[in-house]
Motif scaffolding. Sequence first.
Motif, short mmCIF file in Angstrom:
data_model
loop_
_atom_site.label_atom_id
_atom_site.label_comp_id
_atom_site.label_asym_id
_atom_site.label_seq_id
_atom_site.Cartn_x
_atom_site.Cartn_y
_atom_site.Cartn_z
N PHE A 67 0.83 -1.20 0.00
CA PHE A 67 0.00 0.00 0.00
C PHE A 67 0.87 1.25 0.00
CE2 PHE A 67 -3.44 2.50 2.46
CZ PHE A 67 -4.05 2.92 1.29
N LYS A 68 1.92 1.23 0.80
CA LYS A 68 2.86 2.35 0.86
C LYS A 68 3.51 2.61 -0.50
CE LYS A 68 7.51 3.41 2.36
NZ LYS A 68 7.88 3.69 0.98
N GLU A 69 3.88 1.54 -1.17
CA GLU A 69 4.55 1.65 -2.47
C GLU A 69 3.56 1.82 -3.62
OE1 GLU A 69 7.87 1.80 -3.02
OE2 GLU A 69 8.11 1.84 -0.83
N ASP A 70 2.28 1.93 -3.30
CA ASP A 70 1.21 2.08 -4.30
C ASP A 70 1.22 0.92 -5.29
OD1 ASP A 70 -1.05 3.48 -5.09
OD2 ASP A 70 0.04 4.64 -6.60
N GLN A 71 1.48 -0.28 -4.78
CA GLN A 71 1.52 -1.49 -5.60
C GLN A 71 0.34 -2.41 -5.33
OE1 GLN A 71 3.86 -2.02 -8.08
NE2 GLN A 71 4.28 0.11 -7.57
#
Length: 167
Positions: A67-71
């Motif tokens: 989620f942090k890496e927008d993956q």
Amino acid sequence: MNALIRGIEGLNAWIGERIKWVTTLLVLLIFVDVVLRYFFSMTKAWTIELEWHLFALIFLLGAAYAFKEDQHVRVDIFYARWSARRKAWVNLVGTLFFLIPWCLVVIWTSFQYAENALIFQERSPNPGGLPARYVIKFAITVGFVLLILQAIAVVARSIQTLRNPNR
């Protein structure tokens, strides 16, 4: 607010970088298990259980990092073409009204689930299976706590973008 975002994202990045190695460990364990099973007709209940425990850890502890890496999974048909401000609104509303409430429900119920397993010292029902099943059950709670923390960082970042879209 920046310190909060950096702290949460730093924690999730640190965990995410380490959980990547669990993937390598899982691949090696599966390889050994397959070789032992098909070439030597040997398998143990604990290896099969450890495989799904490691997979669960990868998924649960890696979700906040993804989620942090927008993956994470997203339908980008419209989102990819939107402005930063519109994306911030979608992220803010989606996170506040869908992700955070869902995380709270899962944290509450999974903690009770794991706590019961701890109280009863639940272990594998399989002969030769892993002891302390409550450990993997508490991983559900930990994974969703990490996810809700990342959701808080996304909300904060979205608010920053809405306040100053040129940022």
